[in-house]
Design a protein around this motif. Structure first.
Motif, PDB file in Angstrom:
ATOM      1  N   MET A   1       0.750  -1.175  -0.010  1.00 54.98           N
ATOM      2  CA  MET A   1      -0.013   0.019  -0.008  1.00 54.98           C
ATOM      3  C   MET A   1       0.890   1.110  -0.224  1.00 54.98           C
ATOM      4  N   THR A   2       0.529   2.214  -0.837  1.00 54.85           N
ATOM      5  CA  THR A   2       1.311   3.545  -0.859  1.00 54.85           C
ATOM      6  C   THR A   2       0.919   4.488   0.114  1.00 54.85           C
ATOM      7  N   SER A   3       1.954   4.942   0.867  1.00 57.87           N
ATOM      8  CA  SER A   3       1.581   5.977   1.676  1.00 57.87           C
ATOM      9  C   SER A   3       1.175   7.495   1.264  1.00 57.87           C
ATOM     10  N   ILE A   4       0.794   8.191   1.874  1.00 61.00           N
ATOM     11  CA  ILE A   4       0.626   9.708   1.544  1.00 61.00           C
ATOM     12  C   ILE A   4       2.027  10.354   1.233  1.00 61.00           C
ATOM     13  N   SER A   5       2.920  10.108   2.144  1.00 61.14           N
ATOM     14  CA  SER A   5       4.304  10.796   1.857  1.00 61.14           C
ATOM     15  C   SER A   5       5.024   9.983   0.692  1.00 61.14           C
ATOM     16  N   GLU A   6       4.585   9.026   0.296  1.00 57.98           N
ATOM     17  CA  GLU A   6       5.340   8.388  -1.079  1.00 57.98           C
ATOM     18  C   GLU A   6       4.572   9.193  -2.436  1.00 57.98           C
TER      19      GLU A   6
ATOM     20  N   ARG B   1       3.509  18.144  -5.553  1.00 59.69           N
ATOM     21  CA  ARG B   1       2.434  17.483  -5.338  1.00 59.69           C
ATOM     22  C   ARG B   1       1.463  17.824  -4.203  1.00 59.69           C
ATOM     23  N   VAL B   2       0.448  18.049  -4.288  1.00 58.85           N
ATOM     24  CA  VAL B   2      -0.257  18.549  -2.998  1.00 58.85           C
ATOM     25  C   VAL B   2      -1.656  17.536  -2.812  1.00 58.85           C
ATOM     26  N   LEU B   3      -1.809  17.317  -1.606  1.00 55.46           N
ATOM     27  CA  LEU B   3      -3.169  16.374  -1.401  1.00 55.46           C
ATOM     28  C   LEU B   3      -3.635  17.348  -0.424  1.00 55.46           C
ATOM     29  N   ALA B   4      -5.127  17.564  -0.880  1.00 56.33           N
ATOM     30  CA  ALA B   4      -5.809  18.857  -0.033  1.00 56.33           C
ATOM     31  C   ALA B   4      -7.004  17.809   0.700  1.00 56.33           C
ATOM     32  N   GLY B   5      -7.391  18.105   1.869  1.00 55.73           N
ATOM     33  CA  GLY B   5      -8.579  17.318   2.447  1.00 55.73           C
ATOM     34  C   GLY B   5      -9.406  18.286   3.040  1.00 55.73           C
ATOM     35  N   ALA B   6     -10.672  18.201   2.944  1.00 57.60           N
ATOM     36  CA  ALA B   6     -11.472  18.914   3.423  1.00 57.60           C
ATOM     37  C   ALA B   6     -12.218  18.293   4.775  1.00 57.60           C
ATOM     38  N   CYS B   7     -12.818  19.305   5.549  1.00 57.23           N
ATOM     39  CA  CYS B   7     -13.358  18.791   6.750  1.00 57.23           C
ATOM     40  C   CYS B   7     -12.457  18.251   7.752  1.00 57.23           C
ATOM     41  N   GLN B   8     -11.397  18.476   7.897  1.00 65.72           N
ATOM     42  CA  GLN B   8     -10.123  18.097   8.809  1.00 65.72           C
ATOM     43  C   GLN B   8     -10.540  18.853  10.198  1.00 65.72           C
ATOM     44  N   VAL B   9     -10.234  18.350  11.133  1.00 66.07           N
ATOM     45  CA  VAL B   9     -10.225  19.071  12.514  1.00 66.07           C
ATOM     46  C   VAL B   9      -8.860  19.269  13.041  1.00 66.07           C
ATOM     47  N   PHE B  10      -8.618  20.699  13.226  1.00 68.59           N
ATOM     48  CA  PHE B  10      -7.143  21.076  13.487  1.00 68.59           C
ATOM     49  C   PHE B  10      -7.067  21.370  15.128  1.00 68.59           C
ATOM     50  N   CYS B  11      -6.006  20.794  15.481  1.00 64.78           N
ATOM     51  CA  CYS B  11      -5.606  21.011  16.943  1.00 64.78           C
ATOM     52  C   CYS B  11      -4.525  21.940  17.077  1.00 64.78           C
ATOM     53  N   VAL B  12      -4.409  23.078  17.460  1.00 74.29           N
ATOM     54  CA  VAL B  12      -3.599  23.916  17.290  1.00 74.29           C
ATOM     55  C   VAL B  12      -2.698  24.145  18.869  1.00 74.29           C
ATOM     56  N   CYS B  13      -1.755  23.640  19.063  1.00 72.33           N
ATOM     57  CA  CYS B  13      -1.059  23.617  20.136  1.00 72.33           C
ATOM     58  C   CYS B  13       0.336  24.143  20.092  1.00 72.33           C
ATOM     59  N   ARG B  14       1.127  24.419  21.155  1.00 74.81           N
ATOM     60  CA  ARG B  14       2.398  25.138  21.036  1.00 74.81           C
ATOM     61  C   ARG B  14       3.412  24.236  20.079  1.00 74.81           C
ATOM     62  N   SER B  15       3.214  23.152  19.861  1.00 72.83           N
ATOM     63  CA  SER B  15       4.308  22.355  18.948  1.00 72.83           C
ATOM     64  C   SER B  15       3.661  22.466  17.516  1.00 72.83           C
ATOM     65  N   GLY B  16       2.489  23.007  17.337  1.00 68.20           N
ATOM     66  CA  GLY B  16       2.132  23.189  15.945  1.00 68.20           C
ATOM     67  C   GLY B  16       0.603  22.918  15.712  1.00 68.20           C
ATOM     68  N   VAL B  17       0.518  22.363  14.457  1.00 65.45           N
ATOM     69  CA  VAL B  17      -0.960  22.023  14.173  1.00 65.45           C
ATOM     70  C   VAL B  17      -1.086  20.646  13.818  1.00 65.45           C
ATOM     71  N   ARG B  18      -1.909  19.804  14.542  1.00 63.51           N
ATOM     72  CA  ARG B  18      -2.067  18.481  14.427  1.00 63.51           C
ATOM     73  C   ARG B  18      -3.395  18.260  13.853  1.00 63.51           C
ATOM     74  N   VAL B  19      -3.649  17.192  12.771  1.00 62.41           N
ATOM     75  CA  VAL B  19      -4.904  16.740  12.426  1.00 62.41           C
ATOM     76  C   VAL B  19      -5.458  15.813  12.985  1.00 62.41           C
TER      77      VAL B  19
END
Length: 84
Positions: free
Chosen positions: A1-6, A62-80
């Motif tokens: 299976m191919t990962s997103i990063s590939e 190469r860009v992957l866009a994903g809608a309806c993601q929920v972001f958690c903004v914290c000191r270390s950055g943004v986590r989906v």
């Protein structure tokens, strides 16, 4: 299976709302936050600005866009956290 990063260089997360969408960009290989959340209006002009903003931060790669993601903004950055 191919990962997103590939398959993609960047992931654009989009938290959608009725009047504004919130976009953030991460490096698909490292998970590093490249562009902290930015708000754009849900209008033709807003989408044009969002696309230009994405282009400035991704250098046309190469860009992957994903809608309806929920972001958690914290000191270390943004986590989906997952689908919203």
């Amino acid at each position: 299976m191919t990962s997103i990063s590939e398959r993609y260089d960047y992931v654009v997360g989009v938290d959608t709302h009725a009047k504004n969408h919130l976009y953030a960009i991460i490096d698909a290989r490292t998970g590093a936050v490249l562009a902290r959340p930015e708000k754009f209006a849900v209008t033709s002009a807003g989408f044009t600005k969002a696309l230009a903003w994405i282009g400035r931060h991704t250098a046309g790669a190469r860009v992957l866009a994903g809608a309806c993601q929920v972001f958690c903004v914290c000191r270390s950055g943004v986590r989906v956290r997952g689908d919203g």
